[in-house]
Design a protein around this motif. Structure first.
Motif, PDB file in Angstrom:
ATOM      1  N   SER A  85       3.412   1.670  -1.834  1.00  0.00           N
ATOM      2  CA  SER A  85       4.030   1.942  -3.129  1.00  0.00           C
ATOM      3  C   SER A  85       3.180   2.960  -3.855  1.00  0.00           C
ATOM      4  N   PRO A 135      -0.538   9.092  -8.805  1.00  0.00           N
ATOM      5  CA  PRO A 135      -1.452  10.058  -8.222  1.00  0.00           C
ATOM      6  C   PRO A 135      -2.065  10.901  -9.334  1.00  0.00           C
ATOM      7  N   SER A 153       0.987   4.389  -6.421  1.00  0.00           N
ATOM      8  CA  SER A 153       0.243   4.235  -7.658  1.00  0.00           C
ATOM      9  C   SER A 153       0.129   5.634  -8.215  1.00  0.00           C
ATOM     10  N   LEU A 207       7.119   4.345  -0.246  1.00  0.00           N
ATOM     11  CA  LEU A 207       7.493   5.257   0.833  1.00  0.00           C
ATOM     12  C   LEU A 207       8.617   4.697   1.701  1.00  0.00           C
ATOM     13  N   LEU A 208       8.591   3.383   1.918  1.00  0.00           N
ATOM     14  CA  LEU A 208       9.558   2.799   2.844  1.00  0.00           C
ATOM     15  C   LEU A 208      10.879   2.457   2.169  1.00  0.00           C
ATOM     16  N   THR A 212       3.060  19.716  -3.056  1.00  0.00           N
ATOM     17  CA  THR A 212       1.901  19.283  -3.839  1.00  0.00           C
ATOM     18  C   THR A 212       1.160  20.466  -4.452  1.00  0.00           C
ATOM     19  N   ILE A 244      14.875  10.209  -4.928  1.00  0.00           N
ATOM     20  CA  ILE A 244      13.465   9.888  -5.140  1.00  0.00           C
ATOM     21  C   ILE A 244      13.369   9.019  -6.384  1.00  0.00           C
ATOM     22  N   ARG A 272      -1.318  21.019  -8.078  1.00  0.00           N
ATOM     23  CA  ARG A 272      -2.723  21.267  -7.792  1.00  0.00           C
ATOM     24  C   ARG A 272      -3.185  22.601  -8.367  1.00  0.00           C
ATOM     25  N   VAL A 288      13.656   3.844   1.164  1.00  0.00           N
ATOM     26  CA  VAL A 288      14.420   5.085   1.259  1.00  0.00           C
ATOM     27  C   VAL A 288      15.837   4.866   0.747  1.00  0.00           C
ATOM     28  N   ASN A 342       4.711  15.545  -9.463  1.00  0.00           N
ATOM     29  CA  ASN A 342       3.853  15.772  -8.298  1.00  0.00           C
ATOM     30  C   ASN A 342       4.651  16.105  -7.053  1.00  0.00           C
ATOM     31  N   HIS A 343       5.869  16.533  -7.254  1.00  0.00           N
ATOM     32  CA  HIS A 343       6.715  16.924  -6.130  1.00  0.00           C
ATOM     33  C   HIS A 343       7.566  18.073  -6.628  1.00  0.00           C
ATOM     34  N   PHE A 359       0.823  -1.212   0.000  1.00  0.00           N
ATOM     35  CA  PHE A 359       0.000   0.000   0.000  1.00  0.00           C
ATOM     36  C   PHE A 359       0.854   1.257   0.000  1.00  0.00           C
ATOM     37  N   GLU A 409       5.418  10.315 -12.520  1.00  0.00           N
ATOM     38  CA  GLU A 409       4.384  10.867 -11.646  1.00  0.00           C
ATOM     39  C   GLU A 409       4.975  11.436 -10.366  1.00  0.00           C
ATOM     40  N   LYS A 410       6.185  11.031 -10.022  1.00  0.00           N
ATOM     41  CA  LYS A 410       6.833  11.659  -8.871  1.00  0.00           C
ATOM     42  C   LYS A 410       7.444  12.996  -9.264  1.00  0.00           C
TER      43      LYS A 410
END
Ligand code: HEM
Lengths: 338, 215
Positions: A52, A56, A54, A307-308, A102, A302, A106, A310, A90-91, A50, A86-87
């Motif tokens: 990871s 956004p 997907s 998330l985990l 974000t 990145i 947006r 690192v 979105n960052h 969860f 997508e990273k």
């Protein structure tokens, strides 16, 4: 990732091979409809973790349309892994649209990037304006896959598409007096909430301005970028035209440029004006000179993981481009000129 | 709320109302954390959630700290003493959020690079301030068990006055942590100073002699 596996193991730094398999395969994929910003990484969602990422979706406003570009494919330096699109989209730091990472994705989707003219003036024999739509259609674009190091100690690897700034500037025939180049972002408070309100915009004095020394601007690594991941830039990454200087901290890469002026004197730069003790004019990536509030010796990469996952890695002098650019600064005390 | 004219709810409703509020505190502090599990994979905290997560948790901890300190002036102002039973859960939740904030920095940002972590803790004053505040919160959390509260008696009160310096440390930590801008931390600092103002008579700082105080 697909793109990575097609190019992994190919050696050579920033070499460009025309029309290789990589390019054709990628075009083919785009032709299949994988060209939307997010679908290309859809295969990632297969990891059930969860944490990871997907893809956004850019929130409700609806993503600004992007067009595929024709360009000469670049190569991924061996050992590097691309940051998923997508990273990278979105960052973002783009304070004109808000200070959270974000906020730009947006709040910027309505930015009107067509038509867009870029003025080139100052110490040039032939000042002029360029229509960015035309430039995209006419210039021989190339892809450059560069490490991107943010001053906040995170990094990405991003495939930019664009043209060498030096080649671009030569069209305007810089005079012998041109020693510096000053860049300016669009100033349009109607479109940019951060310019309307200092609360949203982090207290920067807009318009955002940046600058390079002439030799830095003319260096073949310096890119005037018109796209990423094979398509035109999304607004949050600086559409329609931005600067990429891979051996400097990311904030030097000014976005949504409307004006370039060649000058005799060193121009002011936004972050330096805001906090001169924290951000210098040069802002070369330097693991030995810390930011007052954090170490620059290492960085969080990145990459494609969740998330985990690192990945903290040592930061390289000049972001790994020392071989090409260190000579520009021969004899300079880089602690003083940080 | 500084006036005493505000009536508390009728006596028979007070106990159930406090129960309901307690549940609300637990849910209010827990649900945003549960929401993260839903939101992060969907990109609500951006392509790279680490920094946003640190901000989210830090800001949440600060808000919970302010709420914790709002309880007793509110209880006194309303004449509704039982409200004080919200204070411990709020304070413990504040500590929990602060721990997650700290843990995110240790694990997801610095990736447990202990050499770097040790360096940063002592070299970066704003981190040192946050860490000091966290240590205070830890001591207060550990001494908040009813049995200990009774054992410590008067000293408990003195010990728990450390919450005020902790609050100020966090506000400065926040201000200092920003790359630019000052409005948001200034708002939080004013709220904090406001809460301290309610207590100006209770705090052990130098006061004027009784001659000038009102009867
Ligand atoms: C345990 C030691 C602590 C460490 C290592 C720490 C670390 C950090 C870091 C790295 C940041 C972000 C700075 C940046 O954006 O670059 C931050 C921001 C912040 N921290 Fe802490 N912190 C600590 C304790 C605390 C505590 C105890 C609180 C509150 C009770 C707190 C509240 C905040 C707040 C409100 C922010 C600003 C959030 C924002 O910008 O929206 N921190 N802290």
């Amino acid at each position: 990732m697909l793109i990575k596996s097609l190019t992994r193991g190919e050696a050579g730094e920033n070499q460009v091979t025309p029309e290789d398999v990589y390019l054709n395969r990628r075009r083919f994929l785009q032709g299949l409809g994988a060209g939307t910003a997010l679908a290309a990484t859809g295969s990632q969602a297969g990891l059930l973790d969860f944490l990871s990422p997907s893809a956004p979706q850019t929130p409700a406003t609806g993503a600004a349309p992007r067009a595929p570009l024709r360009y000469q494919a670049g190569k991924l330096e061996s050992g590097l892994i691309l940051t998923p699109e997508e990273k990278a989209t979105n960052h973002n730091n783009y304070y004109e649209f808000g200070t959270d990472k974000t906020d730009p994705a947006r709040n910027s989707q309505g930015l009107k990037t067509e038509p867009w003219t870029l003025r080139v003036e100052g110490e040039v024999a032939k000042p002029g304006t360029v229509d960015i739509g035309e430039l995209i259609g006419s210039a021989a674009l190339e892809e450059r896959i560069y490490r991107m190091r943010c001053v906040e100690a995170w990094s990405m690897v991003i495939p930019w598409v664009g043209l060498e700034l030096g080649k671009f500037l030569k069209r305007f025939e810089p005079t012998s007096k041109a020693r510096y180049v000053a860049f300016e972002t669009l100033y349009d408070p109607e479109q940019m909430p951060g310019q309307r309100s200092s609360f949203v915009g982090g207290g920067i004095d807009y318009p955002y301005v940046e600058g390079l020394r002439m030799d830095e601007a003319m260096h073949p690594l310096t890119l005037l970028s018109l796209g990423i991941y094979g398509q035109t830039l999304p607004p949050q990454n600086g559409a329609p035209v931005r600067l990429v200087v891979p051996w400097k901290y990311g904030f030097k890469g000014i976005k949504s440029i409307v004006s370039i002026r060649l000058l005799e004197k060193m121009p002011p730069t936004s972050w330096n004006l805001l906090a001169p003790q924290e951000y210098g004019f040069y802002a070369n990536v330097n693991p030995e000179v810390d930011h007052p509030r954090w170490s620059q010796a290492s960085e969080r990469f990145i990459g494609p993981g969740g998330l985990l996952d690192v990945k903290r890695q040592p930061t390289l002098a000049f972001n790994g481009y020392g071989e090409q650019v260190a000579s520009l600064y021969a004899g300079m005390n880089l602690r003083k000129f940080f | 709320m500084s006036t005493t004219s505000q009536p508390a709810p009728p006596r028979q409703y007070r106990k159930p109302l406090v129960r309901v509020l307690q549940v609300a505190v637990h849910l209010g502090a827990l649900l945003p954390l549960v929401w993260l599990f839903y939101a992060i994979p969907r990109g609500a905290l951006g392509g790279d959630p680490v920094k946003e997560l640190i901000h989210f948790l830090g800001l949440g901890a600060l808000r919970l700290l302010l709420l914790t300190l709002l309880v007793s002036p509110l209880a006194r102002g309303l004449g509704f003493g039982q409200l004080i039973r919200l204070r411990r859960p709020l304070g413990l939740w504040c500590f929990a959020w602060a721990c997650l904030h700290f843990a995110t920095w240790l694990s997801l940002d610095l990736a447990f690079a202990w050499g770097l972590i040790g360096d940063e803790l002592v070299k970066r004053t704003y981190i040192l301030l946050g860490f000091s505040a966290w240590l205070i919160l830890a001591v207060l959390a550990l001494t908040s068990f009813p049995a200990l509260v009774r054992r410590l008696g008067r000293r408990w009160k003195t010990l728990h006055s450390l919450i005020y310096p902790a609050l100020l440390l966090v506000c400065v930590h926040f201000w200092w942590s920003l790359k630019s801008g000052w409005i948001e931390p200034a708002i939080y600092l004013s709220l904090a100073l406001g809460l301290l103002w309610f207590r100006r008579r209770l705090l052990p700082w130098p006061r004027k002699l009784p001659a000038t105080s009102k009867p």
